[in-house]
Design a protein around this motif. Structure first.
Motif, PDB file in Angstrom:
ATOM      1  N   ILE A  21      -1.338   3.143  -1.606  1.00  9.66           N
ATOM      2  CA  ILE A  21      -1.084   3.056  -0.015  1.00  9.66           C
ATOM      3  C   ILE A  21      -2.588   3.431   0.601  1.00  9.66           C
ATOM      4  O   ILE A  21      -3.225   2.880   1.211  1.00  9.66           O
ATOM      5  CB  ILE A  21      -0.302   4.228   0.605  1.00  9.66           C
ATOM      6  CG1 ILE A  21       1.080   3.735   0.093  1.00  9.66           C
ATOM      7  CG2 ILE A  21      -0.305   4.323   1.934  1.00  9.66           C
ATOM      8  CD1 ILE A  21       1.500   2.456   0.718  1.00  9.66           C
ATOM      9  N   VAL A  22      -3.246   4.424  -0.063  1.00  8.93           N
ATOM     10  CA  VAL A  22      -4.509   4.915   0.099  1.00  8.93           C
ATOM     11  C   VAL A  22      -5.709   3.754   0.039  1.00  8.93           C
ATOM     12  O   VAL A  22      -6.559   3.597   0.854  1.00  8.93           O
ATOM     13  CB  VAL A  22      -5.116   6.114  -0.499  1.00  8.93           C
ATOM     14  CG1 VAL A  22      -6.481   6.567  -0.350  1.00  8.93           C
ATOM     15  CG2 VAL A  22      -4.248   7.497  -0.261  1.00  8.93           C
ATOM     16  N   LEU A  23      -5.526   3.164  -0.993  1.00 10.34           N
ATOM     17  CA  LEU A  23      -6.301   1.869  -1.377  1.00 10.34           C
ATOM     18  C   LEU A  23      -6.186   0.828  -0.187  1.00 10.34           C
ATOM     19  O   LEU A  23      -7.400   0.467   0.184  1.00 10.34           O
ATOM     20  CB  LEU A  23      -6.050   1.413  -2.775  1.00 10.34           C
ATOM     21  CG  LEU A  23      -7.092   0.179  -3.227  1.00 10.34           C
ATOM     22  CD1 LEU A  23      -8.482   0.709  -3.158  1.00 10.34           C
ATOM     23  CD2 LEU A  23      -6.435  -0.164  -4.532  1.00 10.34           C
ATOM     24  N   MET A  24      -4.820   0.711   0.058  1.00  8.01           N
ATOM     25  CA  MET A  24      -4.585  -0.357   1.000  1.00  8.01           C
ATOM     26  C   MET A  24      -5.272  -0.117   2.385  1.00  8.01           C
ATOM     27  O   MET A  24      -5.930  -0.844   3.024  1.00  8.01           O
ATOM     28  CB  MET A  24      -3.299  -0.735   1.006  1.00  8.01           C
ATOM     29  CG  MET A  24      -2.752  -1.819   1.873  1.00  8.01           C
ATOM     30  SD  MET A  24      -1.101  -2.087   2.036  1.00  8.01           S
ATOM     31  CE  MET A  24      -0.251  -1.378   0.388  1.00  8.01           C
ATOM     32  N   LEU A  25      -5.138   1.104   2.702  1.00  4.77           N
ATOM     33  CA  LEU A  25      -5.723   1.739   4.037  1.00  4.77           C
ATOM     34  C   LEU A  25      -7.465   1.551   3.991  1.00  4.77           C
ATOM     35  O   LEU A  25      -7.931   1.302   4.910  1.00  4.77           O
ATOM     36  CB  LEU A  25      -5.385   3.038   4.384  1.00  4.77           C
ATOM     37  CG  LEU A  25      -4.082   3.246   4.850  1.00  4.77           C
ATOM     38  CD1 LEU A  25      -3.523   4.734   5.001  1.00  4.77           C
ATOM     39  CD2 LEU A  25      -3.534   2.495   6.005  1.00  4.77           C
ATOM     40  N   ILE A  26      -8.075   1.947   2.783  1.00  7.30           N
ATOM     41  CA  ILE A  26      -9.421   1.688   2.685  1.00  7.30           C
ATOM     42  C   ILE A  26      -9.727   0.244   2.757  1.00  7.30           C
ATOM     43  O   ILE A  26     -10.836   0.010   3.396  1.00  7.30           O
ATOM     44  CB  ILE A  26      -9.784   2.205   1.378  1.00  7.30           C
ATOM     45  CG1 ILE A  26      -9.709   3.868   1.444  1.00  7.30           C
ATOM     46  CG2 ILE A  26     -11.446   1.867   1.087  1.00  7.30           C
ATOM     47  CD1 ILE A  26      -9.977   4.592   0.173  1.00  7.30           C
ATOM     48  N   VAL A  27      -9.172  -0.512   2.136  1.00  8.13           N
ATOM     49  CA  VAL A  27      -9.509  -2.001   1.960  1.00  8.13           C
ATOM     50  C   VAL A  27      -9.449  -2.529   3.610  1.00  8.13           C
ATOM     51  O   VAL A  27     -10.203  -3.408   4.100  1.00  8.13           O
ATOM     52  CB  VAL A  27      -8.526  -2.815   1.211  1.00  8.13           C
ATOM     53  CG1 VAL A  27      -8.625  -4.276   1.402  1.00  8.13           C
ATOM     54  CG2 VAL A  27      -9.024  -2.408  -0.289  1.00  8.13           C
ATOM     55  N   MET A  28      -8.164  -2.341   4.234  1.00 11.28           N
ATOM     56  CA  MET A  28      -8.040  -2.494   5.555  1.00 11.28           C
ATOM     57  C   MET A  28      -9.057  -2.125   6.676  1.00 11.28           C
ATOM     58  O   MET A  28      -9.487  -2.722   7.577  1.00 11.28           O
ATOM     59  CB  MET A  28      -6.626  -2.210   6.146  1.00 11.28           C
ATOM     60  CG  MET A  28      -5.500  -3.091   5.459  1.00 11.28           C
ATOM     61  SD  MET A  28      -5.256  -4.637   5.931  1.00 11.28           S
ATOM     62  CE  MET A  28      -4.946  -4.552   7.804  1.00 11.28           C
TER      63      MET A  28
END
Length: 94
Positions: free
Chosen positions: A21-28
């Motif tokens: 989830i954290v990685l997804m938010l960083i990528v977004m």
């Protein structure tokens, strides 16, 4: 204070889940900074941005996973895969 922290089950799957989830938010965030989004209309009944679709897709995937866990005795990974596929569909065509 010790007892309050003891009930949180930080198992490897839980850690992987929150890390993703954290990685997804960083990528977004990086994607939004490099290529600003515009609202568009898909199959969802409202105009949405990428972030809107991610939020709606994550909520939908979470509800699918919870329903799967509550109503079936089948392996939880199947529910997780179904939720992920729905997330991808919402992100692409929502």
């Amino acid at each position: 204070m010790e007892n309050m922290l003891a009930w949180m089950a930080w198992t490897p799957p839980v850690a992987v889940f929150f890390s993703l989830i954290v990685l997804m938010l960083i990528v977004m965030t990086v994607w939004e900074m490099r290529v600003p989004t515009v609202e568009r209309k898909g199959f969802l009944p409202i105009s949405t941005t990428r972030g809107d679709r991610l939020f709606i897709g994550l909520l939908t995937a979470a509800y699918i996973n919870l329903i799967w866990a509550g109503l079936t005795d089948l392996h939880q990974a199947v529910g997780a895969v179904i939720g992920f596929v729905v997330l991808l569909i919402v992100m692409r065509w929502g």
